[in-house]
Design an enzyme around this catalytic site. Structure first.
Site, PDB file in Angstrom:
ATOM      1  N   GLU A 137       4.187   2.051  -1.642  1.00 55.34           N
ATOM      2  CA  GLU A 137       4.676   1.541  -0.357  1.00 55.34           C
ATOM      3  C   GLU A 137       5.972   0.763  -0.533  1.00 55.34           C
ATOM      4  O   GLU A 137       6.932   0.918   0.229  1.00 55.34           O
ATOM      5  CB  GLU A 137       3.632   0.598   0.279  1.00 55.34           C
ATOM      6  CG  GLU A 137       2.310   1.253   0.633  1.00 55.34           C
ATOM      7  CD  GLU A 137       1.280   1.194  -0.487  1.00 55.34           C
ATOM      8  OE1 GLU A 137       1.647   1.351  -1.665  1.00 55.34           O
ATOM      9  OE2 GLU A 137       0.099   0.984  -0.171  1.00 55.34           O
ATOM     10  N   CYS A 196       1.650  -5.534  -0.842  1.00 50.67           N
ATOM     11  CA  CYS A 196       2.323  -4.564   0.039  1.00 50.67           C
ATOM     12  C   CYS A 196       2.130  -4.916   1.503  1.00 50.67           C
ATOM     13  O   CYS A 196       3.043  -4.726   2.319  1.00 50.67           O
ATOM     14  CB  CYS A 196       1.833  -3.150  -0.245  1.00 50.67           C
ATOM     15  SG  CYS A 196       2.489  -2.498  -1.795  1.00 50.67           S
TER      16      CYS A 196
HETATM   17  N1  THU Z   1      -1.155   1.268  -5.819  1.00 49.33           N
HETATM   18  C1  THU Z   1      -0.232   1.705  -4.908  1.00 49.33           C
HETATM   19  O1  THU Z   1       0.806   2.276  -5.265  1.00 49.33           O
HETATM   20  N2  THU Z   1      -0.477   1.474  -3.591  1.00 49.33           N
HETATM   21  C2  THU Z   1      -1.634   0.971  -3.109  1.00 49.33           C
HETATM   22  O2  THU Z   1      -1.780   0.882  -1.898  1.00 49.33           O
HETATM   23  C3  THU Z   1      -2.695   0.548  -4.027  1.00 49.33           C
HETATM   24  C4  THU Z   1      -2.344   0.538  -5.468  1.00 49.33           C
HETATM   25  C5  THU Z   1      -0.911   1.569  -7.224  1.00 49.33           C
HETATM   26  C6  THU Z   1      -0.501   0.430  -8.092  1.00 49.33           C
HETATM   27  C7  THU Z   1      -0.935   0.937  -9.469  1.00 49.33           C
HETATM   28  O3  THU Z   1       0.085   1.748  -9.997  1.00 49.33           O
HETATM   29  C8  THU Z   1      -2.144   1.806  -9.183  1.00 49.33           C
HETATM   30  O4  THU Z   1      -2.088   2.101  -7.802  1.00 49.33           O
HETATM   31  C9  THU Z   1      -3.467   1.162  -9.521  1.00 49.33           C
HETATM   32  O5  THU Z   1      -3.570  -0.079  -8.935  1.00 49.33           O
END
Ligand code: THU
Length: 133
Positions: free
Chosen positions: A57, A91
């Site tokens: 995000e 986020c």
């Molecule tokens: N992550 C995201 O990119 N967005 C989310 O909404 C939740 C978590 C990613 C961060 C990390 O690279 C992986 O997911 C595990 O937490």
């Protein structure tokens, strides 16, 4: 509030394929829509120094902001989970600060979707209005 977010979901699903997630193995894609109809995508990018990882995000939002965009209407978040993956706390803060009360579309690879307003995901937010009061 419900409208057709299938294109935004498609873009987020494609961005997810670029996830740099070798530490968690968890791939996330995001796509943000401006009020004028432009889209920017992001994937999660992990660092060997784990705390430097950036979520999909925020990558999408930073790409849009750095191209001069300021007005947004929706963001889609796609992950391969049965229970739809919501934005993490960090986020949520950034979406609220840079995009306001936009539509947040969650989706998985099986075509399950759910739509929220940001104010539902982050009630009683802290933002710049407190700094200026
Ligand atoms: N992550 C995201 O990119 N967005 C989310 O909404 C939740 C978590 C990613 C961060 C990390 O690279 C992986 O997911 C595990 O937490």
């Amino acid at each position: 509030m419900q409208k057709d977010f299938s294109e935004l979901i498609r873009l987020a699903t494609r961005a997810r394929e670029y996830a740099h997630s070798s530490f968690s193995g968890f791939k996330v894609g995001a796509a943000i829509l401006t009020k004028k109809g432009k889209t920017y995508t992001g994937c999660n990018i992990e660092s060997a120094s784990y705390g430097l990882t950036v979520c999909a995000e925020r990558v999408a939002i930073w790409k849009a902001i750095s191209e001069g965009e300021r007005d947004f209407s929706a963001i889609a978040v796609v992950a391969d989970t049965n229970e739809l993956t919501p934005p993490c706390g960090a986020c949520r803060q950034i979406i609220w600060e840079f995009c306001g009360d936009i539509v947040v579309v969650l989706a998985n690879l099986q075509g399950k979707t759910k739509v929220f307003k940001m104010s539902k995901l982050l009630p009683n937010p802290f933002d710049s209005k407190f700094l200026n009061s």
